[in-house]
Write a protein that holds these residues in place. Sequence first.
Motif, PDB file in Angstrom:
ATOM      1  N   GLU A 135       5.577  -9.818   4.470  1.00 19.23           N
ATOM      2  CA  GLU A 135       5.487 -10.199   3.055  1.00 19.23           C
ATOM      3  C   GLU A 135       5.139 -11.677   2.876  1.00 19.23           C
ATOM      4  OE1 GLU A 135       8.548  -6.926   1.171  1.00 19.23           O
ATOM      5  OE2 GLU A 135       9.250  -8.962   1.442  1.00 19.23           O
ATOM      6  N   ILE A 168       0.667  -4.983  10.876  1.00 21.81           N
ATOM      7  CA  ILE A 168       2.079  -5.022  10.485  1.00 21.81           C
ATOM      8  C   ILE A 168       2.958  -4.936  11.729  1.00 21.81           C
ATOM      9  CG2 ILE A 168       3.936  -3.754   9.311  1.00 21.81           C
ATOM     10  CD1 ILE A 168       1.828  -3.045   7.135  1.00 21.81           C
ATOM     11  N   VAL A 211       6.544   0.277   1.132  1.00 23.47           N
ATOM     12  CA  VAL A 211       5.601   0.011   2.210  1.00 23.47           C
ATOM     13  C   VAL A 211       5.942   0.880   3.409  1.00 23.47           C
ATOM     14  CG1 VAL A 211       4.639  -1.746   3.759  1.00 23.47           C
ATOM     15  CG2 VAL A 211       5.251  -2.354   1.407  1.00 23.47           C
ATOM     16  N   LYS A 246      -6.649   1.591   7.265  1.00 25.46           N
ATOM     17  CA  LYS A 246      -5.203   1.805   7.286  1.00 25.46           C
ATOM     18  C   LYS A 246      -4.629   1.643   8.692  1.00 25.46           C
ATOM     19  CE  LYS A 246      -1.502   4.793   5.716  1.00 25.46           C
ATOM     20  NZ  LYS A 246      -1.089   6.067   5.181  1.00 25.46           N
ATOM     21  N   LEU A 249       3.546   3.876   1.872  1.00 25.47           N
ATOM     22  CA  LEU A 249       2.283   3.523   2.504  1.00 25.47           C
ATOM     23  C   LEU A 249       2.276   3.972   3.958  1.00 25.47           C
ATOM     24  CD1 LEU A 249      -0.426   2.160   2.158  1.00 25.47           C
ATOM     25  CD2 LEU A 249       0.674  -0.035   2.619  1.00 25.47           C
ATOM     26  N   ILE A 298       6.174  -7.786  -3.259  1.00 25.96           N
ATOM     27  CA  ILE A 298       5.225  -6.678  -3.348  1.00 25.96           C
ATOM     28  C   ILE A 298       4.937  -6.352  -4.809  1.00 25.96           C
ATOM     29  CG2 ILE A 298       4.838  -4.247  -2.771  1.00 25.96           C
ATOM     30  CD1 ILE A 298       6.818  -4.862  -0.343  1.00 25.96           C
ATOM     31  N   ASP A 335      10.425  -2.426  -0.278  1.00 21.32           N
ATOM     32  CA  ASP A 335       9.703  -2.708   0.951  1.00 21.32           C
ATOM     33  C   ASP A 335       9.931  -1.621   2.000  1.00 21.32           C
ATOM     34  OD1 ASP A 335      12.352  -3.380   1.378  1.00 21.32           O
ATOM     35  OD2 ASP A 335      11.956  -5.499   1.703  1.00 21.32           O
ATOM     36  N   ILE A 352      -1.709  -4.930   1.989  1.00 21.45           N
ATOM     37  CA  ILE A 352      -0.686  -3.956   1.585  1.00 21.45           C
ATOM     38  C   ILE A 352      -0.834  -3.651   0.097  1.00 21.45           C
ATOM     39  CG2 ILE A 352       1.805  -3.698   1.190  1.00 21.45           C
ATOM     40  CD1 ILE A 352       2.135  -5.261   3.923  1.00 21.45           C
ATOM     41  N   ARG A 405      -3.712  -1.383  -0.688  1.00 27.55           N
ATOM     42  CA  ARG A 405      -3.424   0.011  -0.318  1.00 27.55           C
ATOM     43  C   ARG A 405      -2.411   0.672  -1.264  1.00 27.55           C
ATOM     44  NH1 ARG A 405      -6.493   2.824   3.113  1.00 27.55           N
ATOM     45  NH2 ARG A 405      -7.638   1.348   4.372  1.00 27.55           N
TER      46      ARG A 405
END
Length: 176
Positions: free
Chosen positions: A38, A10, A143, A3, A164, A72, A115, A47, A50
């Motif tokens: 994305e 990211i 996310v 993670k 996330l 996503i 997102d 992503i 997760r």
Amino acid sequence: MEKEALAKAIYETAHLQGSFKLRSGQTSHHYFDKYLFESNPRLLTEITERLMPLVPAGTEILAGLEMGGIPIATTLSLKTGIPVVFVRKKAKEYGTCKLAEGADIAGKKVCVIEDVVTTGGQILISANDLKKYGAEISTVLSVIERDPQGRTNLEKAGFTYLSLFKIDELLQAETM
């Protein structure tokens, strides 16, 4: 990918600095350009991996909100086998005049996918619109949780909200 490594990837891919006006009307000096992560197949796959465990059991439809929630939700659909709908900000005024394109949502347990969440304003509007078409919505996944106000607003409206990453986790990734 761990993670922390995903947070760093990211950050390195999508973090921009400057002066940015957000959908909420707020101004920020930190901006995560969601389209940069994305549109990166490796990051989008990570992503998705997760987010998969966060999709509630019994979910029958994934609802990707226009525009950032759509890629996503699509990748989650491909990985989980759960059908997806693409949710417009307003129903189109021609053809089928639909708000949600794809699978039928009436009477289905729908998980909303977004997102980045700042205030949750568009999610609340879209979720209420989907409910008018018979969707049963209890959970929202994102996310990035940009601002705690979004969580407050979504939970106040009766939704379970799972993200996330919180913005601070991504900003701390700079120093990793």
